[in-house]
Enzyme design. Structure first.
Site, mmCIF file in Angstrom:
data_model
loop_
_atom_site.group_PDB
_atom_site.id
_atom_site.type_symbol
_atom_site.label_atom_id
_atom_site.label_comp_id
_atom_site.label_asym_id
_atom_site.label_seq_id
_atom_site.Cartn_x
_atom_site.Cartn_y
_atom_site.Cartn_z
ATOM 1 N N HIS A 172 0.261 0.629 6.776
ATOM 2 C CA HIS A 172 -0.664 0.733 5.683
ATOM 3 C C HIS A 172 -1.321 2.085 5.900
ATOM 4 O O HIS A 172 -2.562 2.025 6.125
ATOM 5 C CB HIS A 172 -1.558 -0.460 5.813
ATOM 6 N N GLU A 275 2.185 3.514 1.656
ATOM 7 C CA GLU A 275 2.379 2.751 2.818
ATOM 8 C C GLU A 275 3.932 2.502 2.833
ATOM 9 O O GLU A 275 4.570 2.184 1.845
ATOM 10 C CB GLU A 275 1.649 1.369 2.286
HETATM 11 C C1 BG6 Z 1 -3.338 -2.206 -0.397
HETATM 12 C C2 BG6 Z 1 -3.185 -3.481 -1.630
HETATM 13 O O1 BG6 Z 1 -2.105 -2.257 0.272
HETATM 14 O O2 BG6 Z 1 -4.401 -2.418 0.412
HETATM 15 C C3 BG6 Z 1 -4.510 -3.576 -2.323
HETATM 16 O O3 BG6 Z 1 -2.169 -2.838 -2.480
HETATM 17 C C4 BG6 Z 1 -5.640 -3.927 -1.231
HETATM 18 O O4 BG6 Z 1 -4.398 -4.560 -3.253
HETATM 19 C C5 BG6 Z 1 -5.703 -2.501 -0.231
HETATM 20 O O5 BG6 Z 1 -6.576 -3.709 -2.090
HETATM 21 C C6 BG6 Z 1 -6.724 -3.101 0.695
HETATM 22 O O6 BG6 Z 1 -6.687 -4.358 1.406
HETATM 23 P P1 BG6 Z 1 -7.619 -4.788 2.477
HETATM 24 O O7 BG6 Z 1 -7.337 -6.151 2.793
HETATM 25 O O8 BG6 Z 1 -7.599 -3.656 3.725
HETATM 26 O O9 BG6 Z 1 -8.957 -4.570 1.825
#
Ligand code: BG6
Length: 307
Positions: A172, A275
């Site tokens: 990510h 990602e």
């Molecule tokens: C992204 C998702 O990968 O991560 C989003 O597609 C999400 O929907 C974002 O809001 C952040 O997620 P987190 O759990 O780290 O706040």
């Protein structure tokens, strides 16, 4: 004291004088610092989470929020969270942690390998009673991060059990950008995507992606190389990948940024997540003894100025 001893022990086993050092990072969490001729980098044991990569003669490539909460129960905000074994919410359990348990698990250092001017740091987790509370599979997952002129991230998942299992995964990656309103994401023209900001409608990308509002998209069935053009920082970040058939593009924009406790209200113009992943229909299925390696390969170059 115990922690200090643990760090001393890790340095004995994995440290390389002047190149690799294990230290206490933010919030007392243990991190591995790499300083080689081709790059500097750092990776925390918490989540096997890369938080910095600075190739020689370049600036920081990754974004980390100034509001990140550095503690064992929370994922680090920024860098490269490892999402595994599910992405987003777990379909059959509303109480399960968002994006899986890997990013809030303490990984173990397995190897540090120097090859020329690059350094590869390997960490692993294995299934145990805690992981089985959320997910019954027997597995071993290894994250290898190679810090050099390229940042190479590899998530290698092995089925150590007697039955097959399915999982989702994402590297990510949060990239630091000069100004989100002038970046262009190229390489996904003609690719179908699910628009999570429009009732999960399926759409087709037309041309380059410009970010003009909250953006949360899952690009489907694509192994395309993506270029992130950033005129404000005069650089281009190229993300290539292996064994990944989906790409997520995310920027929270103004309101969502305000709603996130671990993200600065004014940080949204300075980051974008691209990602490398296998999510939704591109989940991975592993038979006993099989493994799957997904890679993201990141490069930085000067942005060629167009008139
Ligand atoms: C992204 C998702 O990968 O991560 C989003 O597609 C999400 O929907 C974002 O809001 C952040 O997620 P987190 O759990 O780290 O706040």
């Amino acid at each position: 004291m115990e922690h200090a001893l643990e760090i001393t022990d890790l340095n004995h086993r994995f440290g390389i004088p002047e190149i690799v050092k294990i230290v206490e990072g933010h919030g007392g969490l243990t991190k591995v610092e790499v300083t080689s001729r081709s790059a500097q980098g750092e990776i925390y044991l918490h989540g096997a989470h890369v938080t910095s990569w600075i190739p020689a003669d370049e600036e920081e490539v990754l974004f980390v929020s100034s509001q990140s909460q550095w503690n064992e129960s929370r994922p680090i905000r920024g860098g490269v969270p490892v999402c595994f074994p599910w992405f987003s919410n777990k379909a059959d359990d509303v109480n399960a942690p968002m994006h899986g348990f890997a990013r809030t698990t303490a990984w173990q250092l397995e190897s540090v390998v120097q090859t020329g001017n690059t350094v590869t740091v390997g960490m692993f987790i294995e299934s145990d009673d805690t992981t089985k509370k959320w997910w019954p599979a027997d597995f071993r997952a290894v994250l290898r991060a190679t810090f050099g002129p390229e940042l190479i991230l590899e998530l290698d998942v092995l089925n150590t059990g007697k039955t097959s299992f399915r999982f989702e995964e994402a590297l990510h990656t949060y990239f630091r950008v000069g100004n989100i309103e002038t970046v262009l994401v190229k390489g996904l023209n003609g690719v179908d995507y699910v628009d999570k900001n429009d009732d999960k409608r399926k759409k087709t990308q037309d041309g380059a992606i410009a970010i003009v509002s909250e953006t949360d998209r899952v690009y489907l069935n694509t192994d395309a190389i993506v270029d992130l053009e950033d005129p404000a920082l005069r650089r281009q970040i190229t993300i290539a990948k292996e064994n990944s058939m989906a790409t997520v593009v995310w920027n929270p924009w103004i309101q969502k940024a305000k709603a996130m406790a671990d993200f600065g209200d004014k940080e949204w113009p300075h980051m974008i997540c691209i990602e490398t992943c296998n999510v939704g229909d591109s989940f991975v299925e592993l038979m006993p003894g099989q493994h799957h390696q997904m890679q993201a390969i990141v490069r930085v170059s000067n942005l060629k100025q167009t008139a």
